[in-house]
Design an enzyme around this catalytic site. Structure first.
Site, short mmCIF file in Angstrom:
data_model
loop_
_atom_site.label_atom_id
_atom_site.label_comp_id
_atom_site.label_asym_id
_atom_site.label_seq_id
_atom_site.Cartn_x
_atom_site.Cartn_y
_atom_site.Cartn_z
N CYS A 166 62.66 -4.64 -28.02
CA CYS A 166 63.97 -5.19 -27.68
C CYS A 166 63.90 -6.38 -26.73
CB CYS A 166 64.86 -4.09 -27.10
SG CYS A 166 65.11 -2.73 -28.27
N HIS A 306 70.01 -6.43 -19.49
CA HIS A 306 69.67 -5.70 -20.72
C HIS A 306 70.69 -4.59 -20.94
CE1 HIS A 306 67.01 -4.70 -23.99
NE2 HIS A 306 66.78 -3.49 -23.53
N GLU A 317 67.04 -0.72 -14.34
CA GLU A 317 67.33 -2.15 -14.28
C GLU A 317 68.11 -2.49 -13.02
OE1 GLU A 317 68.63 -5.75 -17.26
OE2 GLU A 317 69.28 -3.71 -17.74
N LYS A 335 76.34 -5.74 -24.14
CA LYS A 335 76.13 -4.67 -25.13
C LYS A 335 77.32 -3.71 -25.20
CE LYS A 335 71.05 -4.50 -25.26
NZ LYS A 335 70.69 -5.58 -24.31
N HIS A 340 73.69 -2.46 -29.19
CA HIS A 340 72.32 -2.91 -28.95
C HIS A 340 71.75 -3.49 -30.24
CE1 HIS A 340 68.43 -3.43 -27.45
NE2 HIS A 340 68.18 -2.25 -26.93
N PHE A 401 60.59 -1.11 -25.78
CA PHE A 401 59.62 -0.04 -25.94
C PHE A 401 58.21 -0.62 -25.88
CE2 PHE A 401 62.54 2.94 -28.64
CZ PHE A 401 63.27 3.25 -27.51
#
Length: 414
Positions: A166, A306, A317, A335, A340, A401
């Site tokens: 991502c 994010h 975060e 988002k 996402h 990831f």
């Protein structure tokens, strides 16, 4: 060191956006400023445990690309080709007169043609291998999106795909910036794309506990930094930016949405899918990107985070942002509107960050009624409605990831 090192910057001179917030820059910007989520029940996921998604509304690949082109491309490539065409037009570049050997393409992607692969494997497993498409492999390979964009626009410079989950879209923009600063290219089309909303993929994400289970109220399911968040809503989309050296953009009289002044990437080396609990890798990436840009932490006025709406990401975060920036920057996660978009997310959000600088507006984080009290640091999350004010310096952060972290620093065009 205070002030931006302009010589290290590259200009964003064009954008193509094909996302759940709409098709085109204007439609996207209106939707993210509204804070109205694009999530909805998805008929193609009927019967699945999680049957909600954020799809691009009204996207007709045949109308956009023509039947002969559309039928041979997986949807993730279709979205990117349309986005690339939009971006070039938005930048007022003439593909007939540019030096095509000095133009590059770098696009982030993670899952490739997952929907095509899933469909064709079902055909094979049904006992009819002769019905498997001869296009299965070129439609599903992740690199083909860069290849098809290059073919479509007759680009003969370097082309590649970045795959950092991502963070892929942000990685692509950072890579493109280095191509320009090194002199390898004069123009680069950079961004990200993903379209993997298939039963198999979403079942895998659901089994991991990554997706929101708020299927009875999809419009409220994506709620970054909220106390009652329970996962993300899977989305699709593409964002392609035209990047040029600032001096070149100025020389041709191009509009500059913003400048990409700094970039850095790090690895957590911690866990396959979980971020470092204190966000140390992301914090290092953000500090290094600020150093690259010549920007002090207290000069950053806005962060497009994010912000996935998962319990672990948002806490991690928040800690990372606070450790670098304190509580002074206005933080949002778009988002809440788009869901996402996976590998496209870093590019989509970099585009929105550039638009925040260009228009002087910060979109709200959708669906947040109360911030998570377990977030043990102070950050200024924008909720309710957009904030309209001039912005000079902003950042966009991405995680993926595998422990991938990427940070971009953008500044208002000089």
């Amino acid at each position: 060191m205070s002030g931006v090192a302009r010589g290290r910057g590259v200009a964003v001179t064009g954008m193509g956006l094909v996302t759940p917030a709409g098709i085109g820059v204007e439609e996207n910007w209106r939707r993210v400023l509204s804070g109205v989520s694009a999530a909805a029940t998805d008929p193609e996921l009927k019967g699945e445990k999680v049957d909600i998604s954020c799809r691009v509304p009204g996207f007709d690949p045949t109308a956009e690309l023509g039947r002969r082109t559309a039928w041979k491309l997986d949807r993730f490539t279709q979205l990117a080709v349309v986005g690339a065409r939009q971006a070039v037009a938005d930048a007022a570049l003439d593909t007939g007169s540019w030096d095509c050997t000095r133009v590059g393409v770098v696009i982030g992607n993670s899952l490739g043609g997952a929907s095509t692969l899933e469909k064709q494997l079902r055909t094979y497993c049904a006992g009819t291998p002769e019905d498997v498409s001869a296009l299965m492999i070129p439609m599903s390979m992740v690199n083909m999106v860069a290849g098809y964009v290059a073919m479509d626009l007759r680009i003969h410079g370097p082309s590649l795909v970045t795959a950092t989950a991502c963070a892929s879209g942000a990685s692509a923009i950072g890579t493109a910036r280095e191509w320009l600063l090194s002199g390898l290219c004069d123009v680069v089309l950079a961004g990200g794309t993903e379209s993997a909303i298939s039963p198999g993929t979403l079942n895998g994400l659901s089994r991991m506990g990554a997706l929101s289970g708020r299927t009875d109220d999809p419009g409220a399911a994506s709620r970054p930094f909220a106390a009652d968040r329970d996962g993300f809503v899977a989305g699709e989309g593409a964002a392609i930016l035209v990047l040029e050296r600032c001096a070149d953009a100025t020389a041709r009289g191009a509009r500059r949405y913003a400048d990409i002044a700094g970039f850095s990437a790090t690895s957590d080396a911690h866990h396959a899918t979980a971020p470092h609990p204190r966000g140390e890798g992301l914090a290092r990436a953000l500090r290094a990107a600020l150093d690259d840009a010549g920007v002090l932490p207290d000069e950053v006025e806005h962060v497009n985070a994010h912000g996935t709406s998962t319990p672990m990401n948002d806490l991690t975060e928040a800690r990372a942002l606070h450790s670098v920036l304190g509580a002074g920057a206005a933080v949002t996660s778009t988002k809440g509107v788009t869901g996402h978009t996976l590998a496209a997310a870093g590019a989509v959000e970099a585009a929105y960050t550039a638009l925040s600088l260009y228009h002087g507006a910060i979109p709200p984080t959708a669906n947040v009624q109360s911030l998570d009290p377990s977030i043990d640091v102070e950050i200024d999350v924008v909720t309710g409605s957009a904030r309209h004010r001039p912005i000079s310096v902003a950042a966009s952060t991405s995680l993926g990831f595998g422990g991938h972290n990427a940070a971009l620093v953008l500044t208002v065009a000089a």
